[in-house]
Each structure stands twice: as C-alpha cells, then as structure tokens.
Design an enzyme around this catalytic site. Structure first.
Site, mmCIF file in Angstrom:
data_model
loop_
_atom_site.group_PDB
_atom_site.id
_atom_site.type_symbol
_atom_site.label_atom_id
_atom_site.label_comp_id
_atom_site.label_asym_id
_atom_site.label_seq_id
_atom_site.Cartn_x
_atom_site.Cartn_y
_atom_site.Cartn_z
ATOM 1 C CG HIS A 1 12.731 4.173 -4.964
ATOM 2 N ND1 HIS A 1 11.684 3.443 -4.460
ATOM 3 C CD2 HIS A 1 13.781 3.929 -4.129
ATOM 4 C CE1 HIS A 1 12.073 2.796 -3.368
ATOM 5 N NE2 HIS A 1 13.333 3.076 -3.141
ATOM 6 C CG ASP A 2 13.753 9.239 -11.670
ATOM 7 O OD1 ASP A 2 13.419 8.431 -12.571
ATOM 8 O OD2 ASP A 2 14.137 10.407 -11.918
ATOM 9 N NE ARG B 1 12.081 4.320 -0.017
ATOM 10 C CZ ARG B 1 10.927 3.659 -0.063
ATOM 11 N NH1 ARG B 1 9.781 4.300 0.129
ATOM 12 N NH2 ARG B 1 10.912 2.359 -0.279
ATOM 13 C CG ASN C 1 8.530 2.622 -6.448
ATOM 14 O OD1 ASN C 1 9.432 2.928 -5.662
ATOM 15 N ND2 ASN C 1 8.729 2.519 -7.754
ATOM 16 N N GLY D 1 17.747 5.369 -15.237
ATOM 17 C CA GLY D 1 18.433 6.631 -14.970
ATOM 18 C C GLY D 1 17.516 7.705 -14.400
ATOM 19 C CB VAL E 1 13.940 2.455 -12.576
ATOM 20 C CG1 VAL E 1 13.124 1.745 -13.649
ATOM 21 C CG2 VAL E 1 13.894 1.698 -11.259
ATOM 22 C CB SER F 1 11.052 6.608 -15.635
ATOM 23 O OG SER F 1 11.921 6.142 -14.615
ATOM 24 C CG HIS G 1 17.985 4.229 5.320
ATOM 25 N ND1 HIS G 1 18.142 2.886 5.072
ATOM 26 C CD2 HIS G 1 17.239 4.710 4.268
ATOM 27 C CE1 HIS G 1 17.542 2.565 3.931
ATOM 28 N NE2 HIS G 1 16.987 3.653 3.420
ATOM 29 C CB THR G 2 20.667 10.038 8.878
ATOM 30 O OG1 THR G 2 20.872 10.750 10.099
ATOM 31 C CG2 THR G 2 20.415 11.071 7.770
ATOM 32 N N PRO H 1 16.952 -2.045 -4.738
ATOM 33 C CG PRO H 1 18.931 -1.251 -3.792
ATOM 34 C CD PRO H 1 17.812 -0.865 -4.689
HETATM 35 C C1 HEM Z 1 20.885 0.366 0.067
HETATM 36 C C2 HEM Z 1 19.713 -0.113 -0.277
HETATM 37 C C3 HEM Z 1 18.437 0.444 0.248
HETATM 38 C C4 HEM Z 1 17.384 -0.281 0.700
HETATM 39 C C5 HEM Z 1 17.290 -1.794 0.764
HETATM 40 C C6 HEM Z 1 16.380 0.660 1.142
HETATM 41 C C7 HEM Z 1 15.140 0.295 1.631
HETATM 42 C C8 HEM Z 1 14.233 1.165 2.197
HETATM 43 C C9 HEM Z 1 12.979 0.762 2.786
HETATM 44 C C10 HEM Z 1 12.461 -0.661 2.834
HETATM 45 C C11 HEM Z 1 12.399 1.884 3.277
HETATM 46 C C12 HEM Z 1 11.068 1.960 4.012
HETATM 47 C C13 HEM Z 1 9.918 1.972 3.014
HETATM 48 C C14 HEM Z 1 8.582 1.803 3.679
HETATM 49 O O1 HEM Z 1 8.514 1.354 4.814
HETATM 50 O O2 HEM Z 1 7.572 2.139 3.038
HETATM 51 C C15 HEM Z 1 13.270 2.986 2.994
HETATM 52 C C16 HEM Z 1 13.022 4.296 3.338
HETATM 53 C C17 HEM Z 1 13.849 5.341 3.002
HETATM 54 N N1 HEM Z 1 14.956 5.290 2.173
HETATM 55 FE FE1 HEM Z 1 15.928 3.622 1.614
HETATM 56 N N2 HEM Z 1 16.837 1.933 0.958
HETATM 57 C C18 HEM Z 1 18.082 1.861 0.399
HETATM 58 C C19 HEM Z 1 18.853 2.925 -0.007
HETATM 59 C C20 HEM Z 1 18.454 4.241 0.073
HETATM 60 C C21 HEM Z 1 19.124 5.333 -0.593
HETATM 61 C C22 HEM Z 1 20.311 5.188 -1.532
HETATM 62 C C23 HEM Z 1 18.456 6.463 -0.237
HETATM 63 C C24 HEM Z 1 18.707 7.879 -0.647
HETATM 64 C C25 HEM Z 1 19.874 8.348 -1.035
HETATM 65 C C26 HEM Z 1 17.389 6.074 0.658
HETATM 66 C C27 HEM Z 1 16.536 6.934 1.288
HETATM 67 C C28 HEM Z 1 15.473 6.526 2.083
HETATM 68 C C29 HEM Z 1 14.713 7.443 2.902
HETATM 69 C C30 HEM Z 1 15.024 8.897 3.149
HETATM 70 C C31 HEM Z 1 13.670 6.697 3.465
HETATM 71 C C32 HEM Z 1 12.523 7.219 4.346
HETATM 72 C C33 HEM Z 1 11.414 7.710 3.448
HETATM 73 C C34 HEM Z 1 10.193 8.277 4.143
HETATM 74 O O3 HEM Z 1 10.199 8.476 5.352
HETATM 75 O O4 HEM Z 1 9.212 8.521 3.422
HETATM 76 N N3 HEM Z 1 17.402 4.724 0.793
HETATM 77 N N4 HEM Z 1 14.385 2.525 2.321
HETATM 78 CA CA LIG Z 2 14.075 6.732 -13.884
HETATM 79 CA CA LIG Z 3 19.616 11.424 12.032
#
Ligand code: HEM
Ligand SMILES: [Ca+2]
Ligand SMILES: [Ca+2]
Length: 333
Positions: free
Chosen positions: A42-43, A38, A72, A48, A46, A52, A171-172, A141
């Site tokens: 998030h890097d 993640r 963040n 690229g 923003v 940052s 999100h798997t 997003p």
């Molecule tokens: C499509 C738009 C996306 C949205 C709206 C989104 C939003 C979020 C949110 C709200 C969380 C939970 C944060 C929290 O509760 O503190 C999360 C967790 C996470 N996101 Fe996304 N995400 C998106 C795309 C992605 C992408 C592209 C990746 C990586 C390639 C990603 C990887 C993850 C991972 C692995 C977690 C769990 C992190 C942890 O357990 O510390 N997400 N995301």
């Molecule tokens: Ca960056």
């Molecule tokens: Ca899984």
C-alpha cells in the site's frame, strides 16, 4: 539505483535486526507478517515506495494521511511493530535507515519467516515529506472492481499480469474482514444468489463466519488451507473455487484471461511461484523510490536528544531515542 549493500558500512546487520523484531512479534500475533507485507504494497502503489503511507495527519505540515483513505482505514495494521523495528534499528544505527527501507525489509522477513522464499532486498530508498490520500483512494486496487481495472492499476505502476498473479499470492497468509467479501455470499450483484464461482462447502463456512446480521469486521483466513504459511496453496484454492476475495477468484475464473494459465503454473510448481514472487517483489519495491538527496531519513528526535548529541552524551542519546515512539509518522523537515 537501489542496491542490496546500501547499508553495508553504515548498518550492516539491518536485515537481522528487522527479522528479530518480527520473529518476536509473531510469538503473540501469527498474522503480523501478513499485515507488514501489505503495508509495503500500500506504500509502493501511492507515490512509490517512500513511506508516505506512514505519515500521520498533521495540519501544520500539510499532511492528509493515507491511513484514512478507504483501502487503509480500519484495515491496515502493524504500525506498532514498525515502531519497534525503527526503534531497534535506531539504537544500532542512529539516523541512517529510512522508514521506506524498513517496510521493504519487513516484507521480506515476513515472507521468509512464514516459510516462503528469502531474497536480498534492494535498499537506499528515502522517506517522503508528503502524503497522497487521494492517490491512495484511486491507485490501490479494490477487491470488487474487476480484473481489467486491477490489471490497469498494476500497469500504471509498471507491473504486468505475471506480477499481478504472483503478488496476489501474498494472500496465502493473513486475514480479511467480512465486509470486503460478504457481497459474494448471498446477493451477488443483485442476483439474489451467491457468487457462482464460490465452492459450496466453502460458501457454507464463510456464511458461518459472516452471518447476515453479524459483525462486518469478523475475520476469515485469506488462505483456508494453510492460513499462516507462505506457500502456493493459494493457487490451488483458486482452482477449487476457494478464493476469498472476488479479485482473487477472478484471476482463475475470468474466461479467457491471461491470468488463468499463470495460476495453473504457480499451483503446479511452488518453486516457480517463489521465483516469480521474489522477482515481482523486487519490481514492486523499485516503484519510483526517492534516492540521493531527495526526501529524508525520517526520525522524530526529541529536542533533548539533539542537545545531548551536541554534548556528546552519546549513550544517553541512544537511550532517549529508544524511548520515542513516533519515529516514522512525522516528517522532520
Ligand atoms: C491484486 C489486488 C489486491 C487486492 C484487491 C487486495 C485486497 C485486499 C483486501 C480487501 C484485504 C483484506 C483487508 C481487510 O479485510 O481489512 C487484503 C489483505 C491482504 N493483502 Fe491484499 N490485495 C491485493 C494485492 C495484494 C498484494 C500485491 C499484496 C502483497 C504483496 C497483498 C497482501 C495482503 C495481505 C498479506 C493481506 C492480509 C493482511 C492482514 O492479515 O493484516 N495484497 N488484500
Ligand atoms: Ca508511498
Ligand atoms: Ca498459505
């Protein structure tokens, strides 16, 4: 511009160094791989993939940290492990590997250690001297902003709808706090009812984790079936109305959306998902990197370490460098 063999002469085992540190960290924190991928996301969204995100607030250096941006703050984690990785890399290859490349390598290692695909990471990114907190607020997003806005934010960095669905498959694994999805549980959009696209059994489970006067920071698994494994179950969850975030479920439940058939394809074939995921991670990792002489290789070296280098006390230098903890969090020039 980036290349898989960028460090082949200067730090040929950088991938295995990164992998070893993460493997170690996973022993005490099964979530850390998810947190690390993640950070790369998030890097890259923003300014690229330029690390940052890692810069801390610093008034004299004019840094307003992205860490305090809404997506963040009290959410991204894993900086201590980034420290450990940078430290391990520095002791083998001092001053060579950028923090931006470390985030890209950590993302790949995290996926493969969780049972997902492996790939050759393109390398050669350099680190920014600036941060963009406003950009982090607008470009990353939000889980409640709707599929068309999210699609537009991906498109703004050159990623298409297939990238959106494939990368959402991250999100798997990992966790989310109640506060980012609890609006779905009781009074969704002011209806007085839960989100109709929530499976009722799943809804009941989520209400137990996030009771109405409970903690906003309690955690739920993003993938309720295989919470720590990198697989394609995320897409089957969406098909059974068990997407945790509104933004997850909308990929499947938005009538007529181009994302629906992609979810179905990834759900029915894990290999197809893995191949697409790798390609989309490469696409994301290519978002406007700093290369050549742009940016810098971040490393907060102590004065003592610099003096010792001058006097050729090389071993002592290496030991000292290994003791500095804020490697990636300050610009050096
Ligand atoms: C499509 C738009 C996306 C949205 C709206 C989104 C939003 C979020 C949110 C709200 C969380 C939970 C944060 C929290 O509760 O503190 C999360 C967790 C996470 N996101 Fe996304 N995400 C998106 C795309 C992605 C992408 C592209 C990746 C990586 C390639 C990603 C990887 C993850 C991972 C692995 C977690 C769990 C992190 C942890 O357990 O510390 N997400 N995301
Ligand atoms: Ca960056
Ligand atoms: Ca899984």
């Amino acid at each position: 511009q980036l290349s898989a063999n960028f460090y082949s002469t200067t730090c040929s085992n950088v991938s295995s160094i990164v992998q070893n540190v993460i493997q170690q960290a996973l022993q005490s924190d099964s979530r850390i791989g998810a947190s690390l991928i993640r950070l790369h996301f998030h890097d890259c969204f923003v300014n690229g993939c330029d690390a940052s995100l890692l810069l801390d607030n610093n008034a004299t250096a004019n840094i307003v940290s992205e860490k305090d941006a809404a997506p963040n703050a009290n959410s991204v984690r894993g900086f201590d492990v980034v420290d450990n990785i940078k430290s391990a890399v520095e002791s083998s290859c001092p001053g060579v590997v950028s923090c931006a490349d470390i985030l890209a390598l950590a993302a790949e290692a995290s996926v493969s250690l969780a049972g997902g695909p492996s790939w050759n990471v393109s390398l050669g990114r350099r680190d920014s001297r600036t941060a963009n907190q406003g950009g982090a607020n607008t470009s990353i997003p939000s889980p409640v902003e709707g599929l068309s806005n999210i699609t537009a934010k991906f498109s703004a960095v050159g990623l298409n709808v297939t990238d959106l669905v494939a990368l959402s498959g991250a999100h798997t694994f990992g966790r989310a706090q109640c506060r980012v999805f609890s609006a779905r549980l009781n009074n969704f959009n002011g209806t007085g009812n839960p989100d109709p696209t929530l499976n009722t059994t799943y809804l009941a489970n989520l209400r137990q984790i996030c009771p109405q006067n409970g903690s906003a920071t309690a955690l739920a698994n993003l993938d309720p079936t295989t919470s720590d494994s990198f697989d394609n179950n995320y897409f089957a969850n969406l098909q059974s109305n068990q997407g945790l975030l509104q933004s997850d479920q909308e990929l499947f439940s938005t009538p007529g959306a181009a994302t629906v058939s992609i979810v179905n394809t990834f759900s029915s074939n894990q290999n197809t998902f893995f191949q697409s995921f790798v390609q989309s991670m490469i696409n994301m990792g290519n978002i406007s990197p700093l290369t050549g002489t742009n940016g810098e290789i971040r490393l907060k070296e102590s004065i003592e370490a610099k003096v010792l280098t001058k006097w050729f006390f090389f071993f002592l230098k290496q030991r000292l460098v290994g003791q500095i903890s804020k490697f990636c969090y300050e610009r050096i020039s």
